[in-house]
Motif scaffolding. Structure first.
Motif, PDB file in Angstrom:
ATOM      1  N   ARG A  88       0.987  -1.290  -0.125  1.00 16.42           N
ATOM      2  CA  ARG A  88       0.151  -0.149   0.041  1.00 16.42           C
ATOM      3  C   ARG A  88       0.738   1.441   0.127  1.00 16.42           C
ATOM      4  NH1 ARG A  88      -3.523   2.858   3.792  1.00 16.42           N
ATOM      5  NH2 ARG A  88      -5.421   3.656   2.618  1.00 16.42           N
ATOM      6  N   ARG A  89       1.551   1.504  -1.188  1.00 19.83           N
ATOM      7  CA  ARG A  89       2.556   2.654  -1.275  1.00 19.83           C
ATOM      8  C   ARG A  89       1.490   3.824  -0.877  1.00 19.83           C
ATOM      9  NH1 ARG A  89       5.786   1.128  -6.657  1.00 19.83           N
ATOM     10  NH2 ARG A  89       7.350  -0.184  -5.700  1.00 19.83           N
ATOM     11  N   TRP A  90       2.126   4.917  -0.169  1.00 21.30           N
ATOM     12  CA  TRP A  90       1.442   6.112  -0.030  1.00 21.30           C
ATOM     13  C   TRP A  90       0.017   5.991   0.866  1.00 21.30           C
ATOM     14  CZ3 TRP A  90       4.000  10.629  -1.035  1.00 21.30           C
ATOM     15  CH2 TRP A  90       5.082  10.488  -1.990  1.00 21.30           C
ATOM     16  N   GLY A  91       0.073   4.890   1.518  1.00 22.03           N
ATOM     17  CA  GLY A  91      -1.086   4.507   2.426  1.00 22.03           C
ATOM     18  C   GLY A  91      -1.182   5.328   3.305  1.00 22.03           C
ATOM     19  N   ALA A  92      -0.216   5.644   4.094  1.00 22.74           N
ATOM     20  CA  ALA A  92      -0.341   6.697   5.369  1.00 22.74           C
ATOM     21  C   ALA A  92      -0.737   7.967   4.849  1.00 22.74           C
ATOM     22  CB  ALA A  92       1.084   6.626   6.082  1.00 22.74           C
ATOM     23  N   HIS A  93       0.077   8.358   3.764  1.00 24.25           N
ATOM     24  CA  HIS A  93      -0.564   9.780   3.157  1.00 24.25           C
ATOM     25  C   HIS A  93      -1.858   9.808   2.716  1.00 24.25           C
ATOM     26  CE1 HIS A  93       3.848   9.499   3.046  1.00 24.25           C
ATOM     27  NE2 HIS A  93       3.805  10.710   3.034  1.00 24.25           N
ATOM     28  N   ARG A  94      -2.534   8.585   2.164  1.00 21.67           N
ATOM     29  CA  ARG A  94      -3.767   8.518   1.651  1.00 21.67           C
ATOM     30  C   ARG A  94      -4.787   8.721   2.876  1.00 21.67           C
ATOM     31  NH1 ARG A  94      -4.854   7.367  -3.518  1.00 21.67           N
ATOM     32  NH2 ARG A  94      -3.343   6.488  -5.055  1.00 21.67           N
ATOM     33  N   ARG A 123       8.254  13.932  -6.806  1.00 23.49           N
ATOM     34  CA  ARG A 123       8.236  13.646  -8.193  1.00 23.49           C
ATOM     35  C   ARG A 123       7.414  12.582  -8.283  1.00 23.49           C
ATOM     36  NH1 ARG A 123      13.829  15.407  -7.458  1.00 23.49           N
ATOM     37  NH2 ARG A 123      14.459  13.292  -7.194  1.00 23.49           N
ATOM     38  N   ARG A 124       7.247  11.592  -7.257  1.00 24.75           N
ATOM     39  CA  ARG A 124       6.315  10.431  -7.442  1.00 24.75           C
ATOM     40  C   ARG A 124       4.999  10.508  -6.803  1.00 24.75           C
ATOM     41  NH1 ARG A 124       8.589   6.945  -4.528  1.00 24.75           N
ATOM     42  NH2 ARG A 124      10.128   8.263  -3.520  1.00 24.75           N
ATOM     43  N   ARG A 125       4.899  11.418  -6.153  1.00 18.14           N
ATOM     44  CA  ARG A 125       3.405  11.604  -5.499  1.00 18.14           C
ATOM     45  C   ARG A 125       2.192  11.514  -6.294  1.00 18.14           C
ATOM     46  NH1 ARG A 125       2.327  16.603  -1.133  1.00 18.14           N
ATOM     47  NH2 ARG A 125       2.926  17.797  -3.439  1.00 18.14           N
ATOM     48  N   PRO A 126       1.222  10.567  -6.003  1.00 15.88           N
ATOM     49  CA  PRO A 126      -0.039  10.752  -6.983  1.00 15.88           C
ATOM     50  C   PRO A 126      -0.993  12.007  -6.747  1.00 15.88           C
ATOM     51  CG  PRO A 126      -0.124   8.717  -5.195  1.00 15.88           C
ATOM     52  CD  PRO A 126       1.141   9.771  -4.843  1.00 15.88           C
ATOM     53  N   ALA A 127      -1.213  12.086  -8.103  1.00 16.98           N
ATOM     54  CA  ALA A 127      -1.967  13.380  -8.214  1.00 16.98           C
ATOM     55  C   ALA A 127      -2.916  13.575  -7.211  1.00 16.98           C
ATOM     56  CB  ALA A 127      -2.481  13.449  -9.608  1.00 16.98           C
ATOM     57  N   ALA A 128      -3.681  12.626  -6.622  1.00 12.19           N
ATOM     58  CA  ALA A 128      -4.811  12.712  -5.853  1.00 12.19           C
ATOM     59  C   ALA A 128      -4.377  13.285  -4.453  1.00 12.19           C
ATOM     60  CB  ALA A 128      -5.462  11.273  -5.692  1.00 12.19           C
ATOM     61  N   ALA A 183     -13.133  11.182  -0.041  1.00 10.43           N
ATOM     62  CA  ALA A 183     -12.307  10.645   1.207  1.00 10.43           C
ATOM     63  C   ALA A 183     -12.156   9.049   0.654  1.00 10.43           C
ATOM     64  CB  ALA A 183     -12.988  10.575   2.439  1.00 10.43           C
ATOM     65  N   ARG A 184     -13.369   8.339   0.429  1.00  9.26           N
ATOM     66  CA  ARG A 184     -13.133   7.027  -0.142  1.00  9.26           C
ATOM     67  C   ARG A 184     -12.274   6.584  -1.304  1.00  9.26           C
ATOM     68  NH1 ARG A 184     -18.727   6.869   1.471  1.00  9.26           N
ATOM     69  NH2 ARG A 184     -19.136   7.454  -0.732  1.00  9.26           N
ATOM     70  N   SER A 185     -12.460   7.634  -1.948  1.00  4.25           N
ATOM     71  CA  SER A 185     -11.708   7.527  -3.401  1.00  4.25           C
ATOM     72  C   SER A 185     -10.434   7.569  -3.205  1.00  4.25           C
ATOM     73  CB  SER A 185     -12.233   8.662  -4.541  1.00  4.25           C
ATOM     74  OG  SER A 185     -11.291   8.766  -5.559  1.00  4.25           O
ATOM     75  N   ILE A 186      -9.880   8.712  -2.510  1.00  2.00           N
ATOM     76  CA  ILE A 186      -8.275   9.057  -2.077  1.00  2.00           C
ATOM     77  C   ILE A 186      -7.819   7.782  -1.215  1.00  2.00           C
ATOM     78  CG2 ILE A 186      -6.958  10.278  -0.826  1.00  2.00           C
ATOM     79  CD1 ILE A 186      -8.474  12.762  -1.730  1.00  2.00           C
ATOM     80  N   ARG A 187      -8.628   7.163  -0.260  1.00  2.00           N
ATOM     81  CA  ARG A 187      -8.079   6.361   0.597  1.00  2.00           C
ATOM     82  C   ARG A 187      -7.812   5.078  -0.178  1.00  2.00           C
ATOM     83  NH1 ARG A 187      -8.663   6.332   6.168  1.00  2.00           N
ATOM     84  NH2 ARG A 187     -10.426   7.821   6.007  1.00  2.00           N
ATOM     85  N   ARG A 188      -8.886   4.460  -1.103  1.00  2.00           N
ATOM     86  CA  ARG A 188      -8.655   3.302  -1.983  1.00  2.00           C
ATOM     87  C   ARG A 188      -8.101   3.401  -3.147  1.00  2.00           C
ATOM     88  NH1 ARG A 188     -15.137   1.666  -1.012  1.00  2.00           N
ATOM     89  NH2 ARG A 188     -15.144   1.862   1.295  1.00  2.00           N
ATOM     90  N   GLY A 189      -7.681   4.706  -3.533  1.00  2.00           N
ATOM     91  CA  GLY A 189      -7.284   4.878  -5.114  1.00  2.00           C
ATOM     92  C   GLY A 189      -8.189   4.322  -6.277  1.00  2.00           C
ATOM     93  N   ALA A 220      -9.684  14.172  -6.942  1.00  2.00           N
ATOM     94  CA  ALA A 220      -9.662  12.767  -6.509  1.00  2.00           C
ATOM     95  C   ALA A 220      -9.760  11.864  -7.566  1.00  2.00           C
ATOM     96  CB  ALA A 220     -11.238  12.739  -5.662  1.00  2.00           C
ATOM     97  N   ASP A 221     -10.500  12.314  -8.798  1.00  2.00           N
ATOM     98  CA  ASP A 221     -10.800  11.384  -9.927  1.00  2.00           C
ATOM     99  C   ASP A 221      -9.424  10.911 -10.441  1.00  2.00           C
ATOM    100  OD1 ASP A 221     -13.513  10.709  -9.615  1.00  2.00           O
ATOM    101  OD2 ASP A 221     -14.223  12.276 -10.573  1.00  2.00           O
ATOM    102  N   SER A 222      -8.236  11.944 -10.164  1.00  2.00           N
ATOM    103  CA  SER A 222      -7.047  11.772 -10.835  1.00  2.00           C
ATOM    104  C   SER A 222      -5.996  10.709  -9.967  1.00  2.00           C
ATOM    105  CB  SER A 222      -6.423  12.916 -10.984  1.00  2.00           C
ATOM    106  OG  SER A 222      -6.311  13.717  -9.758  1.00  2.00           O
ATOM    107  N   CYS A 223      -6.956   9.862  -9.109  1.00  2.00           N
ATOM    108  CA  CYS A 223      -6.145   9.130  -8.123  1.00  2.00           C
ATOM    109  C   CYS A 223      -5.339   8.138  -9.001  1.00  2.00           C
ATOM    110  CB  CYS A 223      -6.951   8.326  -7.265  1.00  2.00           C
ATOM    111  SG  CYS A 223      -8.328   7.232  -8.285  1.00  2.00           S
ATOM    112  N   ASP A 224      -5.585   7.826 -10.318  1.00  2.00           N
ATOM    113  CA  ASP A 224      -4.727   6.601 -10.730  1.00  2.00           C
ATOM    114  C   ASP A 224      -3.538   7.225 -11.396  1.00  2.00           C
ATOM    115  OD1 ASP A 224      -6.424   4.569 -10.149  1.00  2.00           O
ATOM    116  OD2 ASP A 224      -7.624   4.940 -11.978  1.00  2.00           O
ATOM    117  N   THR A 225      -3.327   8.689 -11.474  1.00  2.00           N
ATOM    118  CA  THR A 225      -2.337   9.245 -12.111  1.00  2.00           C
ATOM    119  C   THR A 225      -1.120   9.360 -10.959  1.00  2.00           C
ATOM    120  OG1 THR A 225      -3.659  10.352 -13.713  1.00  2.00           O
ATOM    121  CG2 THR A 225      -1.333  11.366 -13.395  1.00  2.00           C
ATOM    122  N   HIS A 226       0.064   9.105 -11.326  1.00  2.00           N
ATOM    123  CA  HIS A 226       1.377   9.200 -10.597  1.00  2.00           C
ATOM    124  C   HIS A 226       2.109  10.490 -10.829  1.00  2.00           C
ATOM    125  CE1 HIS A 226       0.694   5.691  -7.900  1.00  2.00           C
ATOM    126  NE2 HIS A 226       0.133   5.385  -8.842  1.00  2.00           N
TER     127      HIS A 226
END
Length: 730
Positions: free
Chosen positions: A169-175, A220-225, A275-281, A325-331
Motif C-alpha cells: 500500500r504505497r503512500w497508504g499513510a499519506h492517503r 516527483r512520485r506523489r500521486p496526483a490525488a 475521502a473513500r476515493s483517495i483512501r482506496r485509489g 480525487a478522480d485523478s487518483c490513478d495518475t502518479h
C-alpha cells in the motif's frame, strides 16, 4: 484522576486491541526480515551473532511502525545505522566503568533531546540506548565488536530491502491522512446541519498538512490525488461554517434553513465519496442527487445574501475536490486546479540535510523550562543510575533495569507512568508464557530462533494497539533470543522481572524528583493560544479594511500558528487532567470556559474569512482600526493572563463604538463578525476573573454589550423600518 483509576485505564487500554489499526501484512514482512537475519546468522556464523543481528533487525522493523511520513525503508536504514554505531562505541568504552557511564550519559542525553524533533526520533533514539546496553555483553574483542555492529546494520538493510521489494500500500499513510481530513470536514458539515455552532477538531487537518510535506524525490512520485484536496478542504471548512451559522449565514428557521441543511448534507456526501476515493485509489462515486442539490441556480432565491455566497463557493470547491480525487490513478502531479494548489508543495529536508535542522531544534530546547531538556537530563541520569544499580545487584543481566527505564520514559508524566505499568505487566505475562514453552519444549538454537520470530511477528502486529499485549510478546522474544544465544531460561525469568520493576520504578521516581508538569504552564499555553487567535482574527478583519493590499498568505500563516497554539493548549490541558498536581490559579471549570471563549474567537474569525472581499472591493477603514485594536488588546491580554491579572478590551470596545456611528456602506457581515469577536473576548474575561468583584464587573460589561446591541437594533429599525416577516409567513 486518582492513581487507582489511572491504573485501571492503563491496563484496559493496554489490553484493548483495535482491529482497524492492525497491519498484518506489514507485520509479516518485518518478521520475515528478522527470520532472514536469524537464519543466515545461525547457518553461517553462530547463535551469538544471530542474537545480536536479530536485535538489529527487530529494532529496525519496530522503527518502521512509528508515525513518520518518510519512507519506511529510510527509517529502517537510519535505525539500523544508529543502533550499530551505539553498540560499537559502547563496546569500546565498556572496559572501564567510568568511561562507559560517561558515554552512556552523553548518548542518553542526546537521545532525550531528540524529542525536540518529534516522537519518532525520540523513540528510535531511545532504542539505540537500549541496544548499547545489551549488545556490549556479546563481543570479546574490537574486531568482533565491528562484526557485531556490521550484522546489526545488516538487519536494517534487510528490512529496507524487503520494504523495497514488497511494497504494501504505497503512500497508504499519506492517503489515510488526507482522507481523514476530508472525512472530518464531512462530519463537521453533518453536525452543523443540526448544531450551527458545532466545534471542529483541527487535528486531522494538521495531520494532513504534516503528511503533505514531502522530500524532493517524494514530490516527483506523489500521486496526483494527494496534491490539492487538502488545500480545498481548508477552504471548504469555513464555507460550510459560514453557511450554517445563523448570525452570518442561513436564517435560524424557515425555508432558508431547510435549504442550508440540504446543501450541508450533500456536501458531506461528496466529501465522504472523495475521502473513500483517495483512501482506496479508486474513482469517486458520489451519491445520485448530491451534485444536483449543490447546484445554486439564478432562480434559486431560497438562500440570499451571505448564505447564498457561501453555498455557491461551497459547490465550486466541492467540484474541484472531485476533479482532483478522480485523478487518483495518475502518479504525476498535474497542474494546479483552479485555486486548489496555488502554492508550491511543502518540502521536508532529506535525511542528510536534516542534521542542521535537528541541531537547531535541540538548541531551541536548551533552556531551563524546556520539557525536552528536563526529559534528557532525567533519561541520562536514570540510564546511568540503573546500569550502576543493576551491575551492583546480585541478579545478573543488570542491563535490564536501565533498558526498562529508557524504553518507558517520555517527556510527560502520564505516558511515563502508563508505559512503566504496561511494560511491567507485559513483561510478567511474556516471561511466564516463554518460560512455560521453554520448560515443555526444551528448544535448541533453531527452534528458539523460530519462536523468537513468531513472537516478533505478534509484537509487530500489536505495536500500534494494545501496548500491554505487545510488550508481552516483546518480552517473550527477548527470552527466546537469549536462549538461542546460550542464556538458560532460569537465568532470565526472575532477573528480568525484578530488574524491569526496578527500572520502571526509577523512571517514575525520576519524574517525581525532577518533574516537568504541564499543569503550572496552563496559563502560558492559554496566553499563547489567545495571542495567536488574536493575530489570526486581526489578519482576517484587516482584509476588509484594505482589500487591495490584503495578503491571503498572511491569513493562512496566522491560521496555522493559531492551530499550533490550539494543539499545544489541548495537549497540555489533556496532560494536566492526568497529573497528580493542581493549578492554584486556574480551576478546571475556568480552564474549560476559557477554552470555549478562545475557540469562539477563532470561530468568528473563520466565519469572516469565508467572505473576504476581492481586491477591488471598497475599503472599510473602521475594520482596519478594529483589527489593530484587536491585535494589540489580545497581545496585552496574553501578558495579563500569564501574570494572573484580568484582561480588558478597552481599545477593542472603543474601535467598535467608533464603528457604530460610521456609514461605510459595506456588507454587514464584517461588522457582525467584529461583534462576535468582542463577545468571545468578554466571555474569556469572565472565565479568568479572579475575584467575585471582578466577576461582577465582567457581568456588568456583558450587560452593557447587550444594551448596546438593543440600541443598535432600535437604531436600524428607525433608519430602515421594521424587518420584513419570514417568507413562509408572507
Amino acid at each position: 484522576m486518582t492513581w487507582l483509576r489511572a491504573l485501571r485505564e492503563i491496563v484496559r487500554s493496554g489490553l484493548t486491541i483495535e482491529r482497524t489499526r492492525l497491519e498484518p501484512l506489514v507485520a509479516l514482512r518485518a518478521a520475515a526480515g528478522v527470520a532472514i537475519v536469524i537464519g543466515l546468522a545461525l547457518w553461517l556464523v553462530s547463535p551469538a551473532y544471530a542474537a545480536s543481528s536479530a536485535l538489529g533487525a527487530f529494532s529496525a522493523g519496530a522503527a518502521t511502525f512509528q508515525r513518520s511520513w518518510r519512507p519506511r525503508k529510510v527509517i529502517a536504514l537510519a535505525a539500523g545505522a544508529g543502533l550499530a554505531l551505539s553498540t560499537f562505541l559502547g563496546y569500546l568504552a565498556a572496559g572501564h566503568l567510568v568511561t562507559f557511564l560517561l558515554l552512556l550519559a552523553t548518548w542518553s542525553f542526546v537521545a532525550g533531546m531528540a524529542w525536540a524533533v518529534g516522537p519518532t526520533a525520540g523513540i528510535v533514539s531511545a532504542a539505540t540506548v537500549a541496544g548499547m546496553l545489551v549488545i556490549i555483553t556479546l563481543p570479546t574483542s574490537v574486531g568482533q565488536a565491528l562484526e557485531h555492529a556490521a550484522v546489526i546494520a545488516l538487519g536494517g538493510v534487510v528490512q529496507a530491502t524487503l520494504i523495497l521489494l514488497f511494497p504494501i500500500r504505497r503512500w497508504g499513510a499519506h492517503r489515510d491522512a488526507l482522507a481523514d481530513a476530508l472525512a472530518a470536514v464531512a462530519d463537521y458539515a453533518r453536525r452543523l446541519s443540526h448544531d450551527p455552532t458545532a466545534p471542529f477538531d483541527a487535528k486531522p487537518m494538521m495531520t494532513a498538512r504534516s503528511a503533505a510535506a514531502v522530500t524532493p524525490s517524494q514530490a516527483r512520485r506523489r500521486p496526483a490525488a494527494l496534491h490539492g484536496p487538502r488545500g480545498l478542504a481548508e477552504r471548504i471548512r469555513p464555507a460550510v461554517a459560514a453557511l450554517a451559522d445563523p448570525r452570518v449565514g442561513a436564517p435560524a428557521e424557515g425555508p432558508g434553513r431547510d435549504r442550508a441543511r440540504e446543501v450541508l448534507g450533500a456536501a458531506a456526501d461528496v466529501l465522504d465519496a472523495a475521502a473513500r476515493s483517495i483512501r482506496r485509489g479508486t474513482p469517486a462515486q458520489v451519491p445520485s442527487g448530491a451534485m444536483e442539490t449543490l447546484r445554486i441556480d439564478e432562480g434559486d432565491e431560497v438562500l440570499e445574501g451571505p448564505a447564498r455566497q457561501a453555498a455557491v463557493r461551497l459547490a465550486s470547491l466541492l467540484g474541484e475536490v472531485l476533479e482532483t480525487a478522480d485523478s487518483c490513478d495518475t502518479h504525476v502531479v498535474p497542474a494546479p486546479a483552479r485555486g486548489a494548489a496555488d502554492a508550491p508543495p511543502l518540502l521536508r529536508p532529506t535525511m542528510f540535510r536534516l542534521v542542521p535542522v535537528v541541531l537547531r531544534a535541540m538548541r531551541r530546547e536548551l533552556h531551563r523550562d524546556s520539557p525536552v531538556l528536563r526529559h534528557a537530563v532525567r533519561l541520562a541520569t536514570v540510564a546511568c543510575l540503573g546500569y550502576a544499580l543493576g551491575t551492583a545487584l546480585p541478579l545478573g543481566h543488570g542491563y535490564w533495569a536501565p533498558i526498562a527505564s529508557v524504553m518507558v520514559m517520555r517527556p510527560d508524566f502520564h505516558q511515563t507512568y502508563a508505559r512503566a505499568v504496561a511494560r511491567f505487566t507485559g513483561t510478567l505475562v511474556g516471561v511466564a508464557l516463554a518460560t512455560g514453552v521453554v520448560q515443555l519444549a526444551h528448544p535448541d538454537a533453531y527452534l528458539s530462533g523460530g519462536l523468537a520470530v513468531v513472537s516478533a511477528a505478534l509484537s509487530y502486529l500489536l505495536m500500534r494497539t494494545g501496548y500491554v499485549a505487545s510488550q508481552s510478546f516483546t518480552a517473550a522474544y527477548v527470552v527466546f533470543l537469549l536462549g538461542m544465544g546460550g542464556e538458560a531460561w532460569d537465568q532470565t525469568v526472575r532477573d528480568r522481572v525484578l530488574l524491569t520493576l526496578v527500572g520502571g520504578a526509577l523512571a517514575v521516581v525520576a519524574y517525581v524528583v525532577f518533574p516537568a508538569w504541564e499543569t503550572p504552564r496552563l496559563l502560558d499555553r492559554l496566553a499563547d493560544w489567545l495571542a495567536a487567535n488574536g493575530r489570526y482574527a486581526a489578519a482576517v478583519v484587516r482584509g476588509y479594511g484594505d482589500p487591495a493590499g490584503q495578503r491571503r498568505a498572511d491569513v493562512r500563516q496566522a491560521l496555522l500558528a493559531s492551530r499550533d497554539a490550539n494543539a499545544a493548549w489541548g495537549e497540555a490541558f489533556g496532560r494536566a487532567k492526568q497529573e497528580p498536581v493542581r493549578h492554584r490559579g486556574l480551576t478546571r471549570r475556568e480552564a474549560e470556559d476559557a477554552q470555549e471563549a478562545v475557540q469562539s474567537l477563532g470561530q468568528a474569525a473563520m466565519l469572516l474569512e469565508t467572505h473576504l472581499p476581492e481586491r477591488g472591493a471598497r475599503p472599510v477603514p473602521e475594520a482596519a482600526r478594529f483589527a489593530e485594536a484587536l491585535e494589540a488588546d489580545t497581545a496585552q491580554a496574553a501578558r495579563e493572563v500569564r501574570a494572573r491579572r484580568n484582561p480588558d478590551w478597552d481599545r477593542v470596545e472603543e474601535a467598535l463604538d467608533a464603528w457604530e456611528g460610521a456609514d461605510s456602506g459595506m456588507d454587514p457581515v464584517v461588522r457582525r463578525g467584529a461583534e462576535l469577536q468582542l463577545q468571545a473576548l468578554e466571555e474569556l474575561a469572565t472565565a479568568v476573573d479572579r475575584t467575585p468583584l471582578e466577576r461582577d464587573v465582567a457581568s456588568s460589561r456583558q450587560e452593557r454589550h447587550a444594551r448596546a446591541e438593543e440600541e443598535e437594533e432600535s437604531r436600524r429599525e428607525r433608519d430602515t423600518g421594521p424587518a420584513p416577516p419570514p417568507k413562509e409567513e408572507g
